[in-house]
Design a protein around this motif. Structure first.
Motif, PDB file in Angstrom:
ATOM      1  N   ALA A 156      22.432 -40.383  22.572  1.00  0.00           N
ATOM      2  CA  ALA A 156      23.487 -39.827  21.715  1.00  0.00           C
ATOM      3  C   ALA A 156      23.662 -38.318  21.853  1.00  0.00           C
ATOM      4  O   ALA A 156      24.801 -37.830  21.859  1.00  0.00           O
ATOM      5  N   PRO A 157      22.586 -37.502  21.989  1.00  0.00           N
ATOM      6  CA  PRO A 157      22.809 -36.061  22.122  1.00  0.00           C
ATOM      7  C   PRO A 157      23.545 -35.668  23.398  1.00  0.00           C
ATOM      8  O   PRO A 157      24.030 -34.534  23.494  1.00  0.00           O
ATOM      9  N   GLU A 158      23.606 -36.569  24.386  1.00  0.00           N
ATOM     10  CA  GLU A 158      24.324 -36.261  25.620  1.00  0.00           C
ATOM     11  C   GLU A 158      25.832 -36.386  25.446  1.00  0.00           C
ATOM     12  O   GLU A 158      26.594 -35.895  26.279  1.00  0.00           O
ATOM     13  N   PHE A 159      26.287 -37.052  24.393  1.00  0.00           N
ATOM     14  CA  PHE A 159      27.722 -37.110  24.118  1.00  0.00           C
ATOM     15  C   PHE A 159      28.199 -35.741  23.655  1.00  0.00           C
ATOM     16  O   PHE A 159      27.473 -35.030  22.942  1.00  0.00           O
ATOM     17  N   PRO A 160      29.412 -35.335  23.996  1.00  0.00           N
ATOM     18  CA  PRO A 160      29.956 -34.085  23.435  1.00  0.00           C
ATOM     19  C   PRO A 160      29.996 -34.150  21.918  1.00  0.00           C
ATOM     20  O   PRO A 160      30.309 -35.194  21.333  1.00  0.00           O
ATOM     21  N   SER A 161      29.673 -33.040  21.269  1.00  0.00           N
ATOM     22  CA  SER A 161      29.629 -33.022  19.799  1.00  0.00           C
ATOM     23  C   SER A 161      30.967 -33.404  19.188  1.00  0.00           C
ATOM     24  O   SER A 161      31.025 -34.084  18.154  1.00  0.00           O
ATOM     25  N   SER A 162      32.064 -32.976  19.815  1.00  0.00           N
ATOM     26  CA  SER A 162      33.385 -33.300  19.267  1.00  0.00           C
ATOM     27  C   SER A 162      33.652 -34.799  19.322  1.00  0.00           C
ATOM     28  O   SER A 162      34.333 -35.350  18.441  1.00  0.00           O
ATOM     29  N   VAL A 163      33.118 -35.467  20.331  1.00  0.00           N
ATOM     30  CA  VAL A 163      33.304 -36.920  20.445  1.00  0.00           C
ATOM     31  C   VAL A 163      32.516 -37.633  19.348  1.00  0.00           C
ATOM     32  O   VAL A 163      33.023 -38.554  18.692  1.00  0.00           O
ATOM     33  N   LEU A 164      31.276 -37.211  19.125  1.00  0.00           N
ATOM     34  CA  LEU A 164      30.471 -37.833  18.070  1.00  0.00           C
ATOM     35  C   LEU A 164      31.085 -37.596  16.692  1.00  0.00           C
ATOM     36  O   LEU A 164      31.134 -38.508  15.852  1.00  0.00           O
ATOM     37  N   ASP A 165      31.559 -36.385  16.448  1.00  0.00           N
ATOM     38  CA  ASP A 165      32.122 -36.085  15.132  1.00  0.00           C
ATOM     39  C   ASP A 165      33.416 -36.835  14.866  1.00  0.00           C
ATOM     40  O   ASP A 165      33.825 -36.981  13.706  1.00  0.00           O
TER      41      ASP A 165
END
Length: 511
Positions: A309-318
């Motif tokens: 999960a931390p490898e996903f861009p933060s904007s995508v996770l949010d």
């Protein structure tokens, strides 16, 4: 000449709007004008329809043909309007009965030889036609079995434009053609990912049972090889079969994505596991033209698993924060808003640091404290606060392997039966409410008179709230977990032990 009039369906998300298609023939120079906000694919219907009608032997007017797609302000996408445009034109020319086509919704793309090609989104389109009061829908032969999954609608499958014209009273000689069929649904084998394959990690297995019983989201933190992916892959197997409404919604999403649909609705919860390079449009949905569902929508009524999960861009996770709260994915464009279901269970897995070895007993971490904080900081606090179960998973030892070999492990079938009983208990308790799962119940209702546990029962989370260990949202989520644990244990109400175990599931990652 009279105006030929029939109907088709324009999809925006899973919702369909009935489009009235009118054709007028005037004594002007030969021309084909298509109006009503068509996109590029729909605008090319002029050439497809003309060639298909000519090659089918039904003829095409050598005058000016004007086709209007109403309501004109509604954007229309795709090639699924071809059949309706052709029949409306032929009705205006007097080749078929105008009254006959006015009572039917027509869906399908025409080939240049006049055969009908299957299109994506037939299932939600037929659902929209039924909701609008239409009793008959004409679809390509390759979509007939899919359209027949919608009850209370007469489905007419035709292989070609000529077959459609003859069905509507056209006096032409029948010519047999080979229908264009949709790609077959691949035969599925029995799932071999059984829960009994998981060795050790009893706390993680129990957490998966709680997640399945209450519909809770899960975040697992641990080094590589701890079994995070194995546990996540077994969560869909713990979920009960879908009910009729959910099965129709899941199958409609598959249809909208152009995936093959069998002769029955999908009854098992889906599992979506996008790669960490996925964009926001791939995860949530979007598109510059027609808005398509993303992995989160396709996982509705199932599991969305985000590995690393931390490898996903933060904007995508949010971008997941709003669907996690509302259960609906809304994608806004300048001229339209598309809505997709977003009632998925989110499961995230992460290593504790970039090298993955922090906290492992048999390896040494080479990351600095700042690097570890920065790595996990890519998952925002507001997103983590929406995750009910936050669990640390460790690698198993040789002693645990020997102990597991001597013990009897729980199978997926037995665990699913336990989950089903817990859901039935929760469903009976929530029968008079709009909710069916503990994870969906708002905290205000859980803290209302008659539902709030006694003060002695909630003493542990009361102290955690006062000391800032959990937020008010976290407090409510612990109460939801406590109710799920009570349902699994067959108790009428949660006690202090249930609340303590729920708090551990919520805060175990930080312990």
């Amino acid at each position: 000449m009279p105006i030929g009039r029939t109907h088709a369906v324009s999809l925006m998300g899973l919702r369909g709007a009935i489009v009235e298609i009118e054709a007028d023939i005037s004594a002007n120079l030969p021309n084909f004008v298509l109006i009503g906000l068509p996109d590029a694919a729909l605008g090319e219907a002029r050439d497809r329809v003309r060639a298909a009608a000519t090659n089918s032997g039904v003829g095409f007017p050598h005058q000016k043909v004007t086709v209007n797609l109403s309501p004109a302000a509604l954007p229309k996408h795709g090639s699924g309007f071809d059949l309706a445009i052709a029949l409306a034109t032929l009705a205006a020319d007097g080749a078929i009965d105008a009254a006959s086509i006015d009572r039917v919704v027509h869906l399908g793309e025409l080939g240049l030889d006049g055969r009908l090609r299957p299109i994506a989104g037939i299932l939600p389109a037929v659902v929209a036609a039924r909701a609008a009061g239409f009793e008959t829908v004409m679809v390509p032969a390759g979509n007939q079995h899919e359209a027949a999954l919608v009850p209370d609608v007469r489905v007419v499958g035709v292989a070609s434009l000529l077959d459609a014209v003859i069905w509507h009273g056209g006096e032409f000689e029948q010519v047999a053609v080979d229908p264009i069929l949709a790609p077959p649904l691949q035969a599925t084998t029995d799932d071999d990912t059984d829960l009994s394959d998981v060795i050790g990690n009893e706390e993680a297995i129990e957490a998966m049972l709680v997640a399945a019983a209450g519909g809770h989201h899960v975040f697992m933190l641990g080094p590589p090889g701890a079994g995070k992916t194995m546990l996540a892959a077994r969560l869909p197997g713990l979920l009960p079969d879908l009910d009729a409404t959910a099965a129709l919604e899941v199958s409609s999403l598959r249809s909208l994505c152009g995936l093959p649909i069998g002769r029955t609705l999908a009854l098992r919860p889906p599992l979506e596991s996008p790669h960490h390079t996925a964009s926001s449009a791939a995860l949530i949905g979007g598109g510059s033209g027609q808005i398509r569902p993303g992995a989160a929508a396709r996982a509705s009524h199932g599991v969305l698993f985000l590995d690393e999960a931390p490898e996903f861009p933060s904007s995508v996770l949010d971008a997941l924060r709003q669907p996690l709260e509302s259960g609906v994915i809304s994608i806004h464009r300048a001229n339209a808003v598309a809505h997709f279901p977003g009632s998925f269970q989110l499961v995230m897995a992460a290593n504790p640091c970039p090298c993955g070895q922090y906290g492992a007993r048999d390896s040494e971490c080479t990351c600095s404290p700042m690097a570890r904080r920065r790595y996990l900081g890519r998952i925002s606090g507001p997103l983590l606060d929406r995750i009910d179960i936050q669990l640390r998973v460790s690698r198993i030892t040789s002693a645990q392997v020997r102990l597991a070999d001597e013990s009897v492990r729980v199978s997926t079938a037995a665990a699913r039966a336990r989950v089903r009983e817990a859901r039935e208990t929760a469903g009976a308790r929530l029968a008079s409410t709009p909710w069916t799962l503990n994870a969906h119940v708002p905290g205000q209702w859980l803290r209302s008179k008659g539902m709030r546990p006694a003060q002695a029962t909630t003493a542990s989370i009361d102290r955690a709230l006062e000391r800032g260990g959990i937020t008010m949202r976290g407090y409510d989520r612990v109460l939801r977990l406590a109710w799920t644990l009570a349902d699994l244990d067959g108790d009428a109400r949660p006690d202090a032990d249930h609340v303590g175990r729920a708090l551990y599931l919520r805060k175990a990652m930080n312990s």
